[in-house]
Design a protein around this motif. Structure first.
Motif, PDB file in Angstrom:
ATOM      1  N   PRO A  45       0.838  -1.192   0.000  1.00 23.14           N
ATOM      2  CA  PRO A  45       0.000   0.000   0.000  1.00 23.14           C
ATOM      3  C   PRO A  45       0.867   1.234   0.000  1.00 23.14           C
ATOM      4  O   PRO A  45       2.045   1.187   0.320  1.00 23.14           O
ATOM      5  CB  PRO A  45      -0.773  -0.111   1.315  1.00 23.14           C
ATOM      6  CG  PRO A  45       0.101  -0.935   2.181  1.00 23.14           C
ATOM      7  CD  PRO A  45       0.801  -1.894   1.254  1.00 23.14           C
ATOM      8  N   ARG A  90      -8.323  -2.428   6.302  1.00 21.72           N
ATOM      9  CA  ARG A  90      -7.780  -2.631   4.953  1.00 21.72           C
ATOM     10  C   ARG A  90      -8.790  -3.407   4.103  1.00 21.72           C
ATOM     11  O   ARG A  90      -9.169  -4.533   4.427  1.00 21.72           O
ATOM     12  CB  ARG A  90      -6.457  -3.403   5.040  1.00 21.72           C
ATOM     13  CG  ARG A  90      -5.991  -3.952   3.693  1.00 21.72           C
ATOM     14  CD  ARG A  90      -4.540  -4.374   3.731  1.00 21.72           C
ATOM     15  NE  ARG A  90      -3.665  -3.209   3.816  1.00 21.72           N
ATOM     16  CZ  ARG A  90      -2.328  -3.289   3.935  1.00 21.72           C
ATOM     17  NH1 ARG A  90      -1.739  -4.477   4.006  1.00 21.72           N
ATOM     18  NH2 ARG A  90      -1.611  -2.198   3.986  1.00 21.72           N
ATOM     19  N   THR A  92      -9.587  -5.072   0.438  1.00 21.40           N
ATOM     20  CA  THR A  92      -9.096  -5.528  -0.857  1.00 21.40           C
ATOM     21  C   THR A  92     -10.156  -5.236  -1.903  1.00 21.40           C
ATOM     22  O   THR A  92     -11.329  -5.554  -1.705  1.00 21.40           O
ATOM     23  CB  THR A  92      -8.821  -7.040  -0.827  1.00 21.40           C
ATOM     24  OG1 THR A  92      -7.762  -7.287   0.096  1.00 21.40           O
ATOM     25  CG2 THR A  92      -8.416  -7.547  -2.200  1.00 21.40           C
ATOM     26  N   CYS A 122      -3.802  -6.976  -1.648  1.00 22.37           N
ATOM     27  CA  CYS A 122      -3.157  -6.444  -0.449  1.00 22.37           C
ATOM     28  C   CYS A 122      -2.130  -7.438   0.073  1.00 22.37           C
ATOM     29  O   CYS A 122      -2.366  -8.656   0.053  1.00 22.37           O
ATOM     30  CB  CYS A 122      -4.193  -6.218   0.653  1.00 22.37           C
ATOM     31  SG  CYS A 122      -5.525  -5.125   0.191  1.00 22.37           S
ATOM     32  N   PRO A 125      -1.060  -8.375   6.268  1.00 21.94           N
ATOM     33  CA  PRO A 125      -0.608  -7.507   7.351  1.00 21.94           C
ATOM     34  C   PRO A 125       0.428  -8.228   8.216  1.00 21.94           C
ATOM     35  O   PRO A 125       0.346  -9.432   8.419  1.00 21.94           O
ATOM     36  CB  PRO A 125      -1.883  -7.229   8.149  1.00 21.94           C
ATOM     37  CG  PRO A 125      -2.988  -7.505   7.208  1.00 21.94           C
ATOM     38  CD  PRO A 125      -2.500  -8.586   6.298  1.00 21.94           C
ATOM     39  N   CYS A 146      -6.024  -2.085  -3.071  1.00 18.10           N
ATOM     40  CA  CYS A 146      -6.004  -2.195  -1.627  1.00 18.10           C
ATOM     41  C   CYS A 146      -6.244  -0.799  -1.072  1.00 18.10           C
ATOM     42  O   CYS A 146      -5.622   0.156  -1.517  1.00 18.10           O
ATOM     43  CB  CYS A 146      -4.617  -2.703  -1.219  1.00 18.10           C
ATOM     44  SG  CYS A 146      -4.513  -3.221   0.471  1.00 18.10           S
ATOM     45  N   ASP A 148      -6.583   1.362   2.541  1.00 15.91           N
ATOM     46  CA  ASP A 148      -6.510   1.428   4.001  1.00 15.91           C
ATOM     47  C   ASP A 148      -7.269   2.662   4.466  1.00 15.91           C
ATOM     48  O   ASP A 148      -6.960   3.779   4.050  1.00 15.91           O
ATOM     49  CB  ASP A 148      -5.049   1.518   4.467  1.00 15.91           C
ATOM     50  CG  ASP A 148      -4.237   0.282   4.108  1.00 15.91           C
ATOM     51  OD1 ASP A 148      -4.848  -0.735   3.734  1.00 15.91           O
ATOM     52  OD2 ASP A 148      -3.001   0.339   4.214  1.00 15.91           O
ATOM     53  N   PRO A 183     -13.237  -6.382   5.690  1.00 14.27           N
ATOM     54  CA  PRO A 183     -11.876  -5.838   5.781  1.00 14.27           C
ATOM     55  C   PRO A 183     -11.013  -6.602   6.776  1.00 14.27           C
ATOM     56  O   PRO A 183     -11.496  -7.329   7.634  1.00 14.27           O
ATOM     57  CB  PRO A 183     -12.117  -4.412   6.275  1.00 14.27           C
ATOM     58  CG  PRO A 183     -13.359  -4.538   7.109  1.00 14.27           C
ATOM     59  CD  PRO A 183     -14.203  -5.590   6.443  1.00 14.27           C
ATOM     60  N   LEU A 186      -6.074  -3.577  10.297  1.00 16.31           N
ATOM     61  CA  LEU A 186      -4.632  -3.326  10.345  1.00 16.31           C
ATOM     62  C   LEU A 186      -4.200  -2.864  11.732  1.00 16.31           C
ATOM     63  O   LEU A 186      -3.235  -3.347  12.292  1.00 16.31           O
ATOM     64  CB  LEU A 186      -4.253  -2.242   9.326  1.00 16.31           C
ATOM     65  CG  LEU A 186      -4.058  -2.637   7.876  1.00 16.31           C
ATOM     66  CD1 LEU A 186      -3.523  -1.449   7.080  1.00 16.31           C
ATOM     67  CD2 LEU A 186      -3.125  -3.823   7.748  1.00 16.31           C
ATOM     68  N   GLY A 585       2.193  -1.428   5.788  1.00 15.25           N
ATOM     69  CA  GLY A 585       0.889  -1.257   6.400  1.00 15.25           C
ATOM     70  C   GLY A 585       0.795  -1.791   7.812  1.00 15.25           C
ATOM     71  O   GLY A 585      -0.171  -1.529   8.510  1.00 15.25           O
TER      72      GLY A 585
END
Ligand SMILES: [Zn+2]
Length: 630
Positions: A45, A90, A92, A122, A125, A146, A148, A183, A186, A585
């Motif tokens: 990202p 986050r 996608t 994405c 994480p 992606c 955020d 989502p 994150l 991210g």
């Protein structure tokens, strides 16, 4: 302090070819050789600075947000100093339409978009650094993306029933668009993370031994933490005092809130003060009358002629501006620029007195030199001229040698601007860690939402697009160059006296090295072969240091299209690059201080590669008498 307003159209980059369809075969070959799709690959990202808000589908083509969320409430969510209950989600996206709808929805609700890359799914994480090299991209999908999003309090937990702002995946599934997936979270508790880092910093300061509290800031351990505006200002002055023949702190402007915008000029045989930039001691941010006059003839259309004239006069040393922190919360960009400047001086000229203390923090040197050479003796004399006859030495942990560092200081005049946005930085330090813009009033200042500030990297005078309202985190300003900060930097870059031939803009996050254009992918880049070649080489050099994978390409492709970008404006006559530093991210803008040093080391490798390349190209052009724009 008053700086003459630059015409918004001061630069108009030449149209080097007509359309993207003419993208050269060589560029395509380079991309294929690196296994990078010609329409780009994006494993990480990126900074919300690159949100393609200007090119999302017209609102009429999109389903409206439903139910409506009060704009003032959303603005308060993104400008509040209280981050309690906020988190970062986050999403996608699996099609351009889906990506655009989600972005449009986020901007319509004045949400803070942290990143919105396109071109790949994405990354996972917390494992972004483990992603294999970009030379292998089996999961590439040209339409995937992606996004955020920083979500307001009580709206960040998927499935929350009390939310007045619906979660995007609960509403953006009409008009035939595929529904969004749920989502990933994150950052579950943004407020807790910010406060945790703040308290850890205070604790580190308390635990410092008295020896580390020396009156100067040149201890290498200084780079193990983030620093306040005043500490950074002191650091720049300490560098000037330690290396008077090669370093000088100058002031290029004064901000709306009255803070100086400092720069550190690095070059061999610095002319004695006074009066380079605004360093005339009065702190008023004014250029000297001579320099003002030198700019009078630099109109947009006549710029090329002036550049030719300058080149024939004396193009050496090559002027390069390395700017950081146009966006206030991107603290790692500031730290990285300072690490590069101070370590370049130290490696070229020796450690300043007193000698540095042992490094007390986490091991900063995962790839130590098994046979490190001792530091060279401190010296600011011209005795270093004949370093070709000296054995080269490589300082532990640094990705360049002493000889490389000296050559850079001989070949270039580097201007490092660690705090391009000091008002915003102080605000992010004292009031709101997530602040992004500067702090000047806008036309909507004083409204109930208290929306102030301009997104500096949308405010430059090339394809400026004032599309968003002042409450947006990406508000471009009322008009191009209406921010003191961008105007001052542009004026400095454009001043023939500074000989600037290159501009490198440091941001976070996303792990990207990009080049123009940002505003549109339909505009071909005439010398893209050079830009892509050097970018690929630089990310390879970077990866060799700590195995971090960066992706390179045109900003519009890997990040998204947006006008008013600094590197588009500087591209008219300059080498222009944007670096999105760590991470992918996991921490976003809240990169832990333990990563400052490795980020500085790997970024330094990329910068040295870029500088070597620029020097070779400029040297060739000088030999042939061929200017870059001709
Ligand atoms: Zn940024």
């Amino acid at each position: 302090m008053v700086i003459g307003i630059m015409p918004a159209t001061l630069h108009t980059p030449p149209r080097r070819s007509s359309t993207q369809a003419h993208r050269s075969l060589l560029v395509t070959a380079l991309l294929l050789a690196a296994s990078i799709p010609t329409h780009s690959l994006l494993p990480h990202p990126v900074d919300a600075a690159q949100i393609p808000f200007g090119l999302t589908p017209p609102l009429a083509d999109l389903a409206p947000p439903s139910p409506a969320y009060p704009a003032a409430a959303a603005a308060a969510a993104t400008t509040s100093t209280d981050l309690a209950g906020q988190s970062v989600l986050r999403y996608t996206t699996r099609s351009h339409d889906q990506h655009s709808r989600l972005l449009q929805w986020a901007h319509a609700n004045n949400l803070d978009v942290w990143a919105a890359p396109r071109g790949a799914p994405c990354p996972r994480p917390h494992q972004d650094h483990e992603r294999p090299s970009s030379t292998h991209a089996p999961t590439y999908s040209p339409h995937a993306g992606c996004i955020d999003l920083r979500m307001p309090a009580n709206r960040s937990t998927p499935g929350s029933s009390s939310a007045t702002l619906p979660l995007p995946h609960e509403i953006l599934s009409f008009r035939g668009a595929a529904p969004l997936d749920s989502p990933q979270v994150l950052i579950h508790d943004l407020d807790a993370l910010v406060h945790s880092q703040h308290h850890q910093r205070l604790e580190r300061q308390r635990q410092q031994p008295p020896a580390a509290l020396a009156p100067h800031t040149l201890d290498p351990a200084w780079h193990d933490d983030y620093h306040s505006f005043q500490e950074i200002a002191d650091h720049l002055l300490d560098l000037e005092h330690a290396y008077p023949s090669h370093a000088r702190r100058i002031q290029i402007a004064t901000t709306h809130e009255g803070r100086p915008i400092y720069a550190l000029k690095l070059a061999k045989r610095q002319p004695a003060p006074p009066n380079d930039g605004d360093d005339d001691g009065d702190g008023d941010g004014e250029l000297s009358p001579q320099k003002k006059n030198s700019k009078k003839n630099k109109g947009k259309k006549g710029g090329d002629k002036k550049k030719k004239k300058k080149k024939h006069r004396k193009p050496e040393p090559i002027g390069i501006v390395i700017a950081a922190e146009q966006h206030a919360r991107e603290w790692i960009s500031t730290s990285t620029s300072l690490f590069f400047a101070s370590e370049l001086l130290r490696s070229a000229l020796g450690s300043p007195h007193p000698q540095p203390h042992p490094h007390p923090g986490p091991d900063p040197n995962p790839n130590p030199d098994p046979n490190p050479a001792p530091n060279p003796p401190p010296s600011n004399s011209d005795d270093n001229d004949d370093d070709d006859d000296e054995p080269d030495t490589r300082l532990p942990s640094l990705p360049w040698s002493r000889k490389q560092a000296r050559r850079i200081l001989e070949r270039f005049s580097l201007t490092v601007i660690p705090l391009s946005n000091p008002d915003g930085y102080v605000h992010s330090w004292d009031e709101n860690r997530m602040w992004r813009k500067n702090r000047q009033p806008t036309t909507a200042a004083g409204d109930e939402a208290g929306c102030v500030g301009v997104d500096l990297n949308r405010n430059w005078g090339f394809h400026f697009d004032a599309g968003l309202n002042p409450c947006s985190e990406a508000y471009a300003g009322d008009k191009a160059f209406d921010a003191i900060e961008t105007r001052a930097m542009a004026q400095y870059i454009d001043d023939p006296a500074n000989g600037v031939e290159g501009f490198i803009d440091l941001h976070s996050y996303g792990q990207l090295l990009t080049y123009p254009y940002s505003f549109s992918c339909s505009e071909a880049v005439g010398d893209e072969e050079d830009l892509l070649e050097v970018s690929l080489g630089a990310v390879r050099a970077l990866r060799n240091v700590h195995k971090r994978t960066f992706t390179s390409g045109r900003t519009c492709e890997v990040v998204g299209e947006a006008g008013g970008n600094a590197i588009d404006w500087t591209y008219s006559v300059k080498w222009s690059f944007s670096l999105e530093l760590r991470d992918g991210g996991t921490y976003g803008f809240l990169l832990p201080p333990e990563q400052i040093r490795p980020t500085g080391e790997e970024t330094g490798a990329a910068l040295v590669y870029l500088l070597d390349f620029i020097h070779e190209r400029e040297k060739d052009k000088q030999k042939s008498g061929h200017h870059r724009l001709q």
